[in-house]
Design an enzyme around this catalytic site. Structure first.
Site, PDB file in Angstrom:
ATOM      1  N   CYS A 116      13.679 -25.500   6.719  1.00 55.79           N
ATOM      2  CA  CYS A 116      13.122 -24.384   6.069  1.00 55.79           C
ATOM      3  C   CYS A 116      13.639 -23.655   5.119  1.00 55.79           C
ATOM      4  CB  CYS A 116      12.522 -23.717   7.171  1.00 55.79           C
ATOM      5  SG  CYS A 116      11.381 -24.291   8.311  1.00 55.79           S
ATOM      6  N   HIS A 256      10.175 -17.022   3.930  1.00 55.51           N
ATOM      7  CA  HIS A 256       9.738 -18.224   4.344  1.00 55.51           C
ATOM      8  C   HIS A 256       8.473 -17.953   5.567  1.00 55.51           C
ATOM      9  CE1 HIS A 256       9.450 -22.048   6.231  1.00 55.51           C
ATOM     10  NE2 HIS A 256       9.815 -21.757   7.581  1.00 55.51           N
ATOM     11  N   ASN A 286       2.947 -23.219   7.929  1.00 52.70           N
ATOM     12  CA  ASN A 286       4.444 -23.432   7.701  1.00 52.70           C
ATOM     13  C   ASN A 286       4.663 -24.830   6.807  1.00 52.70           C
ATOM     14  OD1 ASN A 286       7.258 -23.900   7.526  1.00 52.70           O
ATOM     15  ND2 ASN A 286       7.642 -23.284   9.643  1.00 52.70           N
TER      16      ASN A 286
HETATM   17  O1  UT7 Z   1      10.073 -22.888  10.259  1.00 55.31           O
HETATM   18  C1  UT7 Z   1      10.962 -23.338  11.297  1.00 55.31           C
HETATM   19  C2  UT7 Z   1      11.151 -22.485  12.406  1.00 55.31           C
HETATM   20  N1  UT7 Z   1      10.570 -22.268  13.171  1.00 55.31           N
HETATM   21  C3  UT7 Z   1       9.914 -20.930  13.772  1.00 55.31           C
HETATM   22  O2  UT7 Z   1      10.319 -20.079  13.060  1.00 55.31           O
HETATM   23  C4  UT7 Z   1       9.005 -20.949  14.659  1.00 55.31           C
HETATM   24  C5  UT7 Z   1       9.440 -20.130  15.779  1.00 55.31           C
HETATM   25  N2  UT7 Z   1       8.436 -19.726  16.754  1.00 55.31           N
HETATM   26  C6  UT7 Z   1       7.284 -19.226  16.772  1.00 55.31           C
HETATM   27  O3  UT7 Z   1       6.708 -19.106  15.842  1.00 55.31           O
HETATM   28  C7  UT7 Z   1       6.599 -19.145  17.845  1.00 55.31           C
HETATM   29  O4  UT7 Z   1       7.674 -19.391  19.103  1.00 55.31           O
HETATM   30  C8  UT7 Z   1       5.293 -20.192  18.457  1.00 55.31           C
HETATM   31  C9  UT7 Z   1       4.370 -19.601  17.547  1.00 55.31           C
HETATM   32  C10 UT7 Z   1       5.836 -21.503  18.195  1.00 55.31           C
HETATM   33  C11 UT7 Z   1       4.794 -19.771  19.895  1.00 55.31           C
HETATM   34  O5  UT7 Z   1       4.474 -18.579  20.062  1.00 55.31           O
HETATM   35  P1  UT7 Z   1       5.271 -17.974  21.198  1.00 55.31           P
HETATM   36  O6  UT7 Z   1       4.636 -16.411  21.335  1.00 55.31           O
HETATM   37  O7  UT7 Z   1       6.865 -18.035  21.346  1.00 55.31           O
HETATM   38  O8  UT7 Z   1       4.526 -18.416  22.574  1.00 55.31           O
HETATM   39  P2  UT7 Z   1       5.383 -19.062  23.748  1.00 55.31           P
HETATM   40  O9  UT7 Z   1       6.260 -20.605  23.331  1.00 55.31           O
HETATM   41  O10 UT7 Z   1       6.353 -18.274  24.243  1.00 55.31           O
HETATM   42  O11 UT7 Z   1       4.274 -19.504  24.618  1.00 55.31           O
HETATM   43  C12 UT7 Z   1       3.561 -18.391  25.209  1.00 55.31           C
HETATM   44  C13 UT7 Z   1       2.262 -19.252  25.917  1.00 55.31           C
HETATM   45  C14 UT7 Z   1       2.589 -20.077  26.935  1.00 55.31           C
HETATM   46  O12 UT7 Z   1       1.897 -20.357  28.077  1.00 55.31           O
HETATM   47  P3  UT7 Z   1       2.469 -19.993  29.306  1.00 55.31           P
HETATM   48  O13 UT7 Z   1       3.511 -20.561  29.749  1.00 55.31           O
HETATM   49  O14 UT7 Z   1       2.657 -18.249  29.220  1.00 55.31           O
HETATM   50  O15 UT7 Z   1       1.225 -20.121  30.485  1.00 55.31           O
HETATM   51  C15 UT7 Z   1       2.333 -21.299  25.911  1.00 55.31           C
HETATM   52  O16 UT7 Z   1       2.023 -22.705  26.796  1.00 55.31           O
HETATM   53  O17 UT7 Z   1       1.314 -19.668  25.045  1.00 55.31           O
HETATM   54  C16 UT7 Z   1       1.086 -21.072  25.453  1.00 55.31           C
HETATM   55  N3  UT7 Z   1       0.708 -21.414  24.010  1.00 55.31           N
HETATM   56  C17 UT7 Z   1      -0.481 -21.791  23.580  1.00 55.31           C
HETATM   57  N4  UT7 Z   1      -1.459 -21.336  24.122  1.00 55.31           N
HETATM   58  C18 UT7 Z   1      -2.720 -21.553  22.993  1.00 55.31           C
HETATM   59  C19 UT7 Z   1       1.702 -22.230  23.468  1.00 55.31           C
HETATM   60  N5  UT7 Z   1       1.037 -22.694  22.213  1.00 55.31           N
HETATM   61  C20 UT7 Z   1      -0.471 -22.400  22.266  1.00 55.31           C
HETATM   62  C21 UT7 Z   1      -1.445 -22.763  21.310  1.00 55.31           C
HETATM   63  N6  UT7 Z   1      -2.662 -22.126  21.819  1.00 55.31           N
HETATM   64  N7  UT7 Z   1      -1.540 -23.259  20.357  1.00 55.31           N
END
Ligand code: UT7
Length: 331
Positions: A116, A256, A286
């Site tokens: 990225c 980004h 992204n």
């Molecule tokens: O550009 C390259 C670098 N990458 C980034 O900068 C990405 C950085 N990370 C992020 O943007 C975020 O971490 C994500 C968007 C990938 C995920 O968001 P989050 O707020 O960090 O969610 P999480 O991974 O902590 O997951 C929270 C909950 C989980 O469920 P439980 O375990 O709390 O029951 C996930 O399973 O949300 C769930 N979850 C979803 N639910 C509905 C994860 N993805 C989804 C989804 N729809 N698509």
């Protein structure tokens, strides 16, 4: 001696026609428009469809538009850099393919892989060649076809990424505009959180790697999120402070586009309000190395000569950094 700087003198871009909406993703994985919108800020992303369509297709379109807009003769291009993690093939470099397709027959060209942060790393490289006095016309392309390495069964990654490419032309100037300063970093310890397991020389492609779904992006989202928020905000703050940039004289933050929450944290660290933050994540998601040049492409008409732009990125590697650019022209 007069100081030579590298000025951005034109922008081109390309996004594919196909729009993958949050609604369509709801039919593919267990997710909701509401979750995606509130957690990431993304509403839709573009997908490059069709047989044998590599990232070069988007790069070629972006560079052709750049050539048409700036009116340069492609034979004058000295160097073409392509930042990408989704090259058409492992080799030859996608930059070689693009340079030939656009008629840059006198150029040399190569790819830069910094995920990225790829575009700002390539911008730094291109600007250095210009400042050295060796070359006069350098094209820097950033683009990715993330749909090619996306597991559309993994809801934690497939909702984030999209396809697109943008390109800028760098030329020398003796005016007080162009690429002014930068801080760039990388840390290989980030590998564990964001990588593609197979297909490289460590684990070449095999039936087992395909069966094991190891040719897709692997990301531990919340770990990456924490590193991204801290590092992108801190490095932007450091670069701003050492250039005496603040809310009153920064015209645009060019971040980004990975997650709106990371963008908001960076803006708040340097005290910038939302109206000065370039944003198109809701439409493209992204696009990895494509996000920053696509922002310039979308906002070009609103930019004025002398505007202070602070570009910032964080991504796989980890790689991260910030670049201070003084805009060089009025559209
Ligand atoms: O550009 C390259 C670098 N990458 C980034 O900068 C990405 C950085 N990370 C992020 O943007 C975020 O971490 C994500 C968007 C990938 C995920 O968001 P989050 O707020 O960090 O969610 P999480 O991974 O902590 O997951 C929270 C909950 C989980 O469920 P439980 O375990 O709390 O029951 C996930 O399973 O949300 C769930 N979850 C979803 N639910 C509905 C994860 N993805 C989804 C989804 N729809 N698509």
């Amino acid at each position: 001696m007069t100081k030579i700087r590298a000025a951005i003198t034109g922008v081109g871009g390309y996004v594919p026609d196909y729009i993958l909406t949050n609604k369509e993703l709801e039919t593919m994985v267990e997710t909701t428009d509401e979750w995606i919108t509130t957690r990431t800020g993304i509403k839709e992303r573009r997908i490059l469809k069709g047989e044998k369509q590599g990232v070069s297709v988007m790069g070629v379109a972006a560079v052709k538009e750049l050539i048409a807009k700036t009116g340069i003769d492609p034979k004058e291009i000295d160097l073409l850099l392509f930042a990408t993690v989704t090259a058409d093939m492992t080799f030859p470099a996608t930059a070689n393919i693009v340079a030939t397709e656009v008629g840059a027959v006198n150029a040399f060209s190569y790819d830069i892989g910094a995920a990225c942060s790829g575009f700002i790393f390539a911008l730094s490289t291109g600007a250095s060649y210009i400042r050295s006095g060796m070359y006069k016309k350098v094209v820097v392309v950033g683009g990715d076809k993330m749909s090619a390495i996306m597991d559309y069964k993994d809801r934690t990654t497939c909702i984030i990424f999209g396809d697109g490419a943008g390109a800028v032309l760098l030329e020398p100037t003796t005016e007080d505009v162009g690429v002014m300063d930068e801080i760039l970093r990388s840390d290989g310890a980030g590998e564990q959180y964001l990588h593609m397991k197979a297909g490289g020389s460590r684990i070449p492609a095999s039936h087992a790697t395909v069966d094991g779904r190891q040719h897709y992006v692997y990301q531990e989202g919340s770990a990456v999120f924490k590193f991204a928020v801290t590092n992108m905000a801190d490095i932007s703050g450091q670069l701003a402070e050492r250039n005496k940039l603040n809310a009153s004289n920064i015209d645009w933050l060019v971040p980004h586009q990975a997650n709106k929450r990371i963008i908001d944290a960076t803006a708040s660290r340097i005290g910038i309000t939302e109206d000065k933050v370039m944003m198109n994540i809701e439409r493209y998601g992204n696009t990895t190395a494509g996000t920053i040049p696509l922002l310039l492409w979308d906002y070009e008409k609103r930019l004025k000569k002398g505007d202070n732009l602070l570009m910032a990125a964080f991504g796989g590697g980890f790689t991260w950094g910030a670049v201070y650019v003084k805009w060089a022209y009025n559209s």
